[in-house]
Design an enzyme around this catalytic site. Structure first.
Site, PDB file in Angstrom:
ATOM      1  N   ASP A 117      -1.617  -1.313  -1.290  1.00  0.00           N
ATOM      2  CA  ASP A 117      -1.053  -2.219  -2.402  1.00  0.00           C
ATOM      3  C   ASP A 117      -0.178  -3.364  -2.066  1.00  0.00           C
ATOM      4  OD1 ASP A 117      -1.435   0.129  -3.927  1.00  0.00           O
ATOM      5  OD2 ASP A 117       0.167  -0.077  -4.967  1.00  0.00           O
TER       6      ASP A 117
ATOM      7  N   SER B 243       6.419  -2.726  -7.583  1.00  0.00           N
ATOM      8  CA  SER B 243       6.251  -1.862  -6.378  1.00  0.00           C
ATOM      9  C   SER B 243       7.517  -0.887  -6.071  1.00  0.00           C
ATOM     10  CB  SER B 243       6.144  -2.774  -5.009  1.00  0.00           C
ATOM     11  OG  SER B 243       6.461  -2.085  -3.998  1.00  0.00           O
TER      12      SER B 243
ATOM     13  N   GLU C 260       1.203  -4.298  -9.796  1.00  0.00           N
ATOM     14  CA  GLU C 260       2.600  -4.455  -9.413  1.00  0.00           C
ATOM     15  C   GLU C 260       3.407  -5.885  -9.268  1.00  0.00           C
ATOM     16  OE1 GLU C 260       2.837  -0.287  -6.730  1.00  0.00           O
ATOM     17  OE2 GLU C 260       2.931  -2.245  -5.748  1.00  0.00           O
TER      18      GLU C 260
ATOM     19  N   CYS D 284       4.548   1.988   4.786  1.00  0.00           N
ATOM     20  CA  CYS D 284       5.593   1.161   4.923  1.00  0.00           C
ATOM     21  C   CYS D 284       7.176   1.859   4.743  1.00  0.00           C
ATOM     22  CB  CYS D 284       5.653  -0.101   3.822  1.00  0.00           C
ATOM     23  SG  CYS D 284       4.014  -0.730   4.050  1.00  0.00           S
TER      24      CYS D 284
ATOM     25  N   CYS E  62      -0.815   6.727   1.108  1.00  0.00           N
ATOM     26  CA  CYS E  62      -0.148   5.670   0.534  1.00  0.00           C
ATOM     27  C   CYS E  62      -0.272   5.819  -0.908  1.00  0.00           C
ATOM     28  CB  CYS E  62      -0.775   4.261   0.652  1.00  0.00           C
ATOM     29  SG  CYS E  62      -0.664   3.665   2.400  1.00  0.00           S
ATOM     30  N   ASP E  63       0.124   4.940  -1.827  1.00  0.00           N
ATOM     31  CA  ASP E  63       0.764   4.949  -3.223  1.00  0.00           C
ATOM     32  C   ASP E  63      -0.043   5.686  -4.119  1.00  0.00           C
ATOM     33  OD1 ASP E  63       1.894   2.598  -1.465  1.00  0.00           O
ATOM     34  OD2 ASP E  63       2.653   1.730  -3.549  1.00  0.00           O
TER      35      ASP E  63
END
Length: 554
Positions: A78, A469, A443, A192, A119-120
Site C-alpha cells: 500500500d 491508511s 487510501e 511497517c 501486509c494490509d
C-alpha cells in the site's frame, strides 16, 4: 483425506504421474498434501523475507508427517501504491487473493493450508479464503520491521517519509535531512512499524485464534518468528488429523473478540472493512452495529505509532497480544472465552505467566482514554455510517465545525494541500473514491500526512467516501456511506457548506437545510466511472458498499 481424490485408484494414474513429475517421492505420495500459500515477492518489504519462513513451514509440515507444496499469491504494498492510480488495486486485491487461494486449494484438493502473509490486504484475503474453503488452516503473519533510526531518533515509515514531505515543503527540514530520513525509515524486511493495517490485522488474526500466540508482534527477522513458522507447519498436520476447521474458530464470539481488541488498540479503520468481509465468508452475522455497540464499552489501553511514539517493537517487548488478552479478559464482560488453532482458550492464555508492561499496555482501570480507538459516526452525510480512528484525533478536535472544500479525486485535494490552498477551519471533502467510485476505495495517507506535515493536523478535518491508511492520524473520517456514485449526500456538498463533527456523540452533519439537500439530490448526476476495462471494471460492477465490507460476493 481430501487429496485422495487426486491420488488414489487406477483412474488417478495420470494425476500421480504428474505429481511424481514435481519431485514427490513414492514414500510421500500418500501423505497429507498441505499447501503453503505464500505471498513472497521482492517488491514488498513486508514479504521479501518470506523465503526463510517458507523453508521453516515446509520443515515443520514434513516433521509432522505431511507433504508440503508452496504456491504464490499476489501482494501489493500500500505504501508503494499510495497516492497514484495504483492504489485503486489495493483493496480489490484482497478479494483476488481469496479467489486465488480458493482456486489452487480446490483444484489440487489440498488437505490443509498454512497461509504465509503479512501486509494490509493479503492477511484478510487469506483468512477470507480459509473461511470460504473451511479446510484446516493456520495463518503465519511475518511480523513488523525494525524501527528506523536517524541521528538517534526513532523513525517509522509514516513519520519518517509521508509526514516528512509536509515538513520539507513547509521548510521545517532541509533536503539533506529529508534524504537521510528517506533512506533510514525502513531498515529492512517486515510490515511497517506502527499499528497500521498490516499489524492491526496480524493482531486481530491472533485474537481470533487463526495464528499461534505471539505471532502477531514477533519481529519479521527474529528467530522467534522462524520457530512459530516451524511450529505452524507441524501443527497443521494435527489440525487435519482432528478435522479442526476455520468454521470452529471463526465464530461470532471470536470475531467480536477481535473487534474488542481492535477498539482497545486503536487500530486501523481498514480493520472494519476486513472483519466484516471475513464474517461474511464465515457465514457469521457481524455488522457495523457490533462495532457501534462495543465502542461504548471498550476503552483504549494502547497508543502506538502513528498516534504516539511507541511502535510494534514496544508492544512485543511489553508482552504482545497475549499480554493484551490478559489485560482485557475478565475486565471487559463482552470478551468471550474462545479457542484458537493452538488449542488454548483465551482464559488459558490470560492465566499464563505472561510479562505485561503496564506503561505500554495500560490496565482497563487506567486506560489511555475512556474513548475507544475506533468509532462509527452517523448523520445526514453518512446515514449508513462512517468511521473514524479516534486514537489518532487530538482531544481538542473531537468536536469540530468547518467550511467544506470539495474535491472529486485524491489528486485534486493533494494539489490544493501542497499549494497551501487548505487553511485552518477547512473540512476537506474527497469524493468519488469509494468502492465503486474509486474504484477500489483508495487510501488517503498522502493528503492526511501532508496536512499533518504542514502543521494543520489540529486545524483541518478531512472526510471521504474513500478510506485511510492505518498510518493516518488527525481528524479524518472515511467510509462515508452511501458513496457519491450511489447518490450519497457527500456528492452534493458545495464549497463553503458548514460541516459539524462531534465524535463523542458519533455525529457527522451537513449544516444545510434538509429541503435544500433534497433539491440538490433531485438534480444530482454522479460522475461516470473512471474505468472502462479490466479487473477494476469488473470489480466496480459487483463490489458492495463499505458498510458491508466492500465484499464482492454475488
Amino acid at each position: 483425506m481430501r487429496s485422495d481424490e487426486i491420488k488414489q485408484g487406477i483412474q488417478r494414474t495420470p494425476h500421480r504421474s504428474l505429481l511424481y513429475g514435481t519431485g514427490v517421492s513414492e514414500q510421500q505420495i500418500n501423505k497429507r498434501f498441505i499447501g503453503i500459500a505464500s505471498s513472497f515477492t521482492d517488491l514488498v518489504p513486508g514479504h521479501c523475507g518470506m523465503r526463510d519462513l517458507e523453508r521453516q513451514i515446509e520443515k515443520g509440515i514434513h516433521t509432522g508427517g505431511g507433504q508440503a507444496f508452496i504456491f504464490g499469491v499476489p501482494a501489493i504494498c500500500d505504501g508503494i501504491a499510495m497516492g497514484h492510480s495504483g492504489m485503486s488495486y489495493s483493496l480489490p486485491s484482497r478479494d483476488l487473493i481469496a479467489d486465488c487461494v480458493e482456486s489452487v486449494a480446490m483444484a489440487h484438493k489440498l488437505d490443509g493450508l498454512v497461509l504465509l502473509t503479512n501486509c494490509d490486504k493479503i492477511t484478510p484475503g487469506m483468512i477470507m479464503a480459509a473461511a470460504r474453503l473451511d479446510i484446516p488452516c493456520i495463518v503465519v503473519t511475518v511480523g513488523p520491521m525494525a524501527d528506523g533510526k536517524c541521528h538517534n531518533n526513532t523513525l517509522t515509515m509514516v513519520r519518517g517519509t509521508f509526514e516528512a514531505v509536509g515538513k520539507f515543503t513547509s521548510g521545517e527540514i532541509d533536503e539533506k535531512m529529508l534524504k537521510e530520513m528517506e533512506i533510514t525509515s525502513c531498515p529492512g524486511a517486515g510490515a511497517c512499524q506502527g499499528l497500521y493495517t498490516a499489524n492491526t490485522m496480524a493482531c486481530l488474526t491472533e485474537v481470533m485464534g487463526m495464528s499461534l500466540p505471539g505471532c502477531a508482534t514477533s519481529s519479521a527477522v527474529s528467530a522467534k518468528t522462524k520457530r512459530i513458522a516451524f511450529d505452524s507447519g507441524v501443527l497443521i498436520n494435527e489440525l487435519i488429523e482432528k478435522d479442526i476447521r476455520p468454521s470452529s474458530i471463526l465464530t461470532r464470539d471470536a470475531i467480536r473478540n477481535a473487534i474488542i481488541v481492535d477498539l482497545a488498540l486503536g487500530g486501523s479503520t481498514n480493520s472494519i472493512l476486513h472483519l466484516l468481509a471475513i464474517a461474511n465468508e464465515a457465514g457469521v452475522d457481524i455488522t457495523l452495529k457490533d462495532f457501534e455497540e462495543l465502542s461504548f464499552k471498550v476503552p483504549q489501553i494502547i497508543k502506538l505509532d502513528p498516534s504516539a511514539a511507541k511502535t510494534m517493537t514496544d508492544l512485543d517487548n511489553a508482552g504482545g497480544i497475549p499480554a493484551v488478552l490478559k489485560t482485557i479478559y475478565g475486565n471487559v464482560p463482552e470478551m468471550k472465552d474462545t479457542k484458537g488453532i493452538s488449542g488454548m482458550k483465551i482464559s488459558e492464555i490470560a492465566a499464563a505467566n505472561i510479562w505485561c508492561d503496564n506503561e505500554v499496555i495500560r490496565p482497563i482501570s487506567d486506560p489511555v482514554t475512556s474513548n475507544p480507538g475506533l468509532a462509527v459516526l452517523h448523520g445526514n452525510i453518512a446515514p449508513n455510517g462512517a468511521v473514524v480512528k479516534i486514537s489518532g484525533v487530538e482531544k481538542e478536535c473531537l468536536e469540530f465545525t468547518g467550511k467544506a472544500k470539495t474535491f472529486d479525486s485524491e489528486e485534486a485535494a493533494m494539489q490544493a494541500i501542497m499549494d497551501d490552498k487548505i487553511v485552518a477551519g477547512d473540512v476537506v471533502v474527497i469524493r468519488y473514491e469509494g468502492p465503486k467510485g474509486g474504484p477500489g476505495m483508495r487510501e488517503m495517507l498522502s493528503p492526511t500526512s501532508a496536512i499533518v506535515g504542514k502543521g494543520l493536523g489540529k486545524k483541518v478535518a478531512l472526510i471521504t467516501d474513500g478510506r485511510f491508511s492505518g498510518g493516518t492520524r488527525g481528524l479524518c473520517i472515511g467510509h462515508i456511506c452511501p458513496e457519491a456514485p450511489a447518490g450519497g449526500v457527500i456528492g452534493v456538498i458545495k464549497d463553503g457548506d458548514e460541516i459539524y463533527i462531534n465524535i463523542p456523540k458519533r455525529e457527522l452533519t451537513l449544516k444545510v437545510d434538509e429541503k435544500e439537500i433534497e433539491e440538490r439530490l433531485k438534480t444530482f448526476k454522479p460522475l461516470p466511472s473512471k474505468v472502462k476495462k479490466g479487473y477494476l471494471k469488473r470489480y466496480s460492477t459487483v463490489v458492495s458498499s463499505a458498510e458491508k465490507g466492500a465484499i464482492t460476493s454475488i
